[in-house]
Design a protein around this motif. Structure first.
Motif, PDB file in Angstrom:
ATOM      1  N   SER A  42      -2.785   9.417  -2.097  1.00  0.00           N
ATOM      2  CA  SER A  42      -4.156   9.395  -1.587  1.00  0.00           C
ATOM      3  C   SER A  42      -4.425  10.604  -0.717  1.00  0.00           C
ATOM      4  O   SER A  42      -3.536  11.065   0.008  1.00  0.00           O
TER       5      SER A  42
ATOM      6  N   GLU B 116      -4.681   0.256  -8.173  1.00  0.00           N
ATOM      7  CA  GLU B 116      -4.560   1.635  -7.701  1.00  0.00           C
ATOM      8  C   GLU B 116      -4.288   2.621  -8.847  1.00  0.00           C
ATOM      9  O   GLU B 116      -4.886   3.673  -8.935  1.00  0.00           O
TER      10      GLU B 116
ATOM     11  N   LYS C 273       0.892  -1.169   0.000  1.00  0.00           N
ATOM     12  CA  LYS C 273       0.000   0.000   0.000  1.00  0.00           C
ATOM     13  C   LYS C 273       0.917   1.202   0.000  1.00  0.00           C
ATOM     14  O   LYS C 273       1.626   1.437   0.976  1.00  0.00           O
TER      15      LYS C 273
ATOM     16  N   TYR D  19     -12.957   6.276  -3.560  1.00  0.00           N
ATOM     17  CA  TYR D  19     -13.421   4.901  -3.376  1.00  0.00           C
ATOM     18  C   TYR D  19     -14.866   4.946  -2.879  1.00  0.00           C
ATOM     19  O   TYR D  19     -15.131   5.382  -1.758  1.00  0.00           O
TER      20      TYR D  19
ATOM     21  N   VAL E 290       0.632   7.750  -7.969  1.00  0.00           N
ATOM     22  CA  VAL E 290      -0.647   7.844  -7.265  1.00  0.00           C
ATOM     23  C   VAL E 290      -0.380   8.143  -5.796  1.00  0.00           C
ATOM     24  O   VAL E 290       0.456   7.498  -5.173  1.00  0.00           O
TER      25      VAL E 290
ATOM     26  N   LYS F  96     -11.454   7.683   0.976  1.00  0.00           N
ATOM     27  CA  LYS F  96     -10.121   7.798   0.384  1.00  0.00           C
ATOM     28  C   LYS F  96     -10.253   8.147  -1.102  1.00  0.00           C
ATOM     29  O   LYS F  96     -11.108   7.602  -1.796  1.00  0.00           O
ATOM     30  N   VAL F  97      -9.413   9.045  -1.557  1.00  0.00           N
ATOM     31  CA  VAL F  97      -9.403   9.466  -2.956  1.00  0.00           C
ATOM     32  C   VAL F  97      -8.013   9.190  -3.518  1.00  0.00           C
ATOM     33  O   VAL F  97      -7.008   9.631  -2.948  1.00  0.00           O
ATOM     34  N   SER F  98      -7.949   8.444  -4.614  1.00  0.00           N
ATOM     35  CA  SER F  98      -6.671   8.208  -5.287  1.00  0.00           C
ATOM     36  C   SER F  98      -6.415   9.323  -6.282  1.00  0.00           C
ATOM     37  O   SER F  98      -7.241   9.557  -7.167  1.00  0.00           O
TER      38      SER F  98
ATOM     39  N   ALA G 209      -1.399  14.822   1.129  1.00  0.00           N
ATOM     40  CA  ALA G 209      -1.315  13.439   0.663  1.00  0.00           C
ATOM     41  C   ALA G 209      -0.964  12.546   1.847  1.00  0.00           C
ATOM     42  O   ALA G 209      -0.075  12.881   2.637  1.00  0.00           O
TER      43      ALA G 209
ATOM     44  N   ARG H 290     -14.418   3.539  -9.743  1.00  0.00           N
ATOM     45  CA  ARG H 290     -13.695   3.167  -8.528  1.00  0.00           C
ATOM     46  C   ARG H 290     -14.675   2.869  -7.389  1.00  0.00           C
ATOM     47  O   ARG H 290     -15.418   3.739  -6.961  1.00  0.00           O
TER      48      ARG H 290
ATOM     49  N   GLU I 148       0.514   9.753   1.966  1.00  0.00           N
ATOM     50  CA  GLU I 148       1.818   9.104   1.869  1.00  0.00           C
ATOM     51  C   GLU I 148       2.965  10.060   2.197  1.00  0.00           C
ATOM     52  O   GLU I 148       3.993   9.634   2.704  1.00  0.00           O
TER      53      GLU I 148
END
Lengths: 99, 438
Positions: B423, B40, A14, B146, B421, B308-310, B127, B167, B129
């Motif tokens: 999120s 993803e 992930k 999602y 990508v 969650k939005v990618s 983001a 999605r 991440e």
């Protein structure tokens, strides 16, 4: 002895996280794995691969462990320069651990 | 209301084999077939195709899969749910309708969309991440939320036989028909948690029937060349038996189910989908023999307030070059080649990676194994701002033919535009499932 002799694993991803399950072939080995395969030992074993924290989850109902490794994929699946961007093969890196 | 339903999963990724879904449709005694085809990044790439042609942007295998499956789905009265709509569920649904008419079938097709939230995206949102504003990632090309079960449920209530989504959280594709058939309440989080467990187990198709599992001795799997995909027979109390069509290859036992249960799970106490925060630690498994495993006990609590939005963005151009060395001194010659490339290129690329395939490329280490292999492949990869700059990597590796170590062969060079990508979270009340019928 190496972990692969008593357990199996599947890697998932992930973002920049790698998830590594650890499942004994024989459920009676589960307590042994819990005692020995701590997140600290896994962090040391994977020091050249995982640069972030490693959190361990215990699932006694299914006699399995799960290691969630942060910063494990050289920036993540979509932007990593690694040959295995998903880290799909990292399950067998965990199984290389000496116990 | 039914007491039991059977859901098969005939594809676990966009490029999955075609025939397991045909076998499931023909012989699986199914009520529902799900095809999960949207990873993803797949949707960001599909958005790019849609920008070039507004009629496209759905899964490139859609037509092939539908031509094979529609007649049998119709004959056996099986409802299909799939996220093959990707970036364009409306065009996909119209395509499926056209194919069904061409085949002489009268099928109601529902398209579930509303996941495309690019116009609402807050470019300052952090983001997940990187913890940096999402706009800093690069030029943004897509944003897809999602969705959960809501849109699919409405399409089922309206009698759609084929439901094509964009999605949607993967487990929701499976949970929706359970809720629809059993009348589960949308705030009965324990049962939604258990249904989510079943969806999660099925969503990668062959990964629970012995695919991606096989190894010698303790993990031998029969018939991988004819691997069957999974079926869950679900009771209205949420318990389920995982099985496959008799005569197909593969293996279902506690080990295959455990590997899949934990696959891609970042917290088994809180597996978050738009429908429920599921708890996988309460799951109990029982091997019933003959490739059947009973799954029960999954629980859950509440559902998230944010979805969650990618977000897809233009990341960089990837340049890659490879060359092989074999025989006496192969490793030394490959390393010499790597050193030459490093000296020539490291100052002009912001990130460059040199791998020795056969030694330490895949795990990025070899844990002290020091047997030099008979043959070895040098791989060079780098990030570049333009495709021309990326091409230099392959050109430099190719130049090792006449300018580098002895005996290099088999050069390959590739340039790829990389879409990244990340999120972000978005309040769920801003996002509305939409449905259209064909």
């Amino acid at each position: 002895m190496k972990l692969y002799e008593i357990a199996h694993s599947r890697a998932g991803d992930k973002g920049n996280i790698s998830t590594l399950s650890l499942i004994p072939f024989d459920e009676s080995d589960y307590p042994r794995l819990c005692d020995f395969v701590t997140s600290e030992r896994v962090k040391l074993h994977l020091k050249e691969i995982v640069s972030g924290e490693i959190e361990r989850f215990c699932l006694p109902n299914i006699s399995s462990l799960l290691f969630v490794c942060q910063n494990a994929l050289l920036s993540g699946v979509t932007t990593s320069l690694a040959i295995d961007t998903h880290g799909k093969a990292l399950s067998y890196a965990l199984l290389e651990m000496e116990i | 209301m039914k007491n039991k339903i059977r859901i098969g999963c005939g594809a676990g990724f966009s490029g999955d084999r075609l025939e397991p879904a045909e076998i499931l449709t023909d012989k699986g005694n199914l009520d529902y077939l799900v095809l999960e085809c949207l990873a993803e990044r797949t949707i960001a790439l599909a958005q790019k195709r849609k920008q070039l042609n507004p009629e496209l942007g759905y899964d490139t295998f859609l037509e092939r899969r539908m031509r094979k499956l529609l007649p049998t789905l119709s004959k056996n009265k099986i409802c299909l749910i799939t996220n093959m709509g990707a970036a364009n569920p409306l065009a996909a649904a119209q395509k499926v309708k056209d194919i069904s008419l061409e085949l002489g079938l009268d099928i109601k097709v529902g398209a579930v969309f509303g996941d495309d939230v690019l116009s609402m995206l807050d470019f300052e949102a952090l983001a997940m991440e990187t913890n940096l504003p999402v706009k800093q990632s690069g030029e943004i090309i897509s944003a897809n939320a999602y969705l959960g079960v809501d849109g699919i449920l409405k399409a089922l209530e309206n009698g759609s036989q084929i439901i094509i989504t964009g999605r949607v959280a993967d487990p929701s594709l499976f949970l929706a028909p359970m809720i629809h058939e059993f009348g589960w309440k949308l705030d009965d989080y324990d049962i939604l948690g258990q249904g989510t467990v079943i969806g999660h187990l099925l969503e990668c198709a062959g990964q629970i029937t012995g695919g991606y599992f096989a190894d010698k001795d303790k993990k031998s799997v029969p018939g991988l060349d004819i691997l069957g995909h999974p079926i869950a027979e679900i009771s209205n109390d949420g318990s389920a038996i995982i099985s496959k069509v008799e005569g197909t290859g593969g293996l279902i036992n506690l080990a295959t189910v455990k590997e899949q249960l934990l696959y891609e799970v970042i917290n088994p106490n809180h597996y978050i989908t738009p429908d429920v925060e599921a708890n996988f630690t309460t799951v109990k498994l029982e091997d019933l023999g003959q490739n059947q495993v009973l799954v029960k006990g999954g629980t859950g609590k509440s559902k998230p307030v944010n979805l969650k939005v990618s977000v897809g963005f233009k990341a960089f151009y990837l340049g890659e070059g490879e060359i092989s060395y074999a025989g006496f001194g192969a490793e030394d010659r490959a390393r010499l080649g790597g050193e030459i490339i490093e000296k020539r290129l490291s100052s002009s690329f912001k990130e460059i990676r040199i791998d020795y395939i056969g030694i330490s490329a895949v795990h990025r280490t070899s844990f002290g194994h020091n047997n030099s292999p008979y043959e070895i492949r040098l791989r060079v990869a780098a990030k570049a701002d333009t495709v021309e700059e990326a091409a230099i990597i392959g050109e430099e590796v190719e130049a090792l033919y006449t300018n580098g170590p002895a005996g290099g062969g088999g050069v390959r060079k590739i340039q790829t535009e990389v879409i990244g990508v990340v999120s972000v979270l978005m309040e769920r009340n801003k996002i509305k499932d939409q449905i259209a019928y064909f």
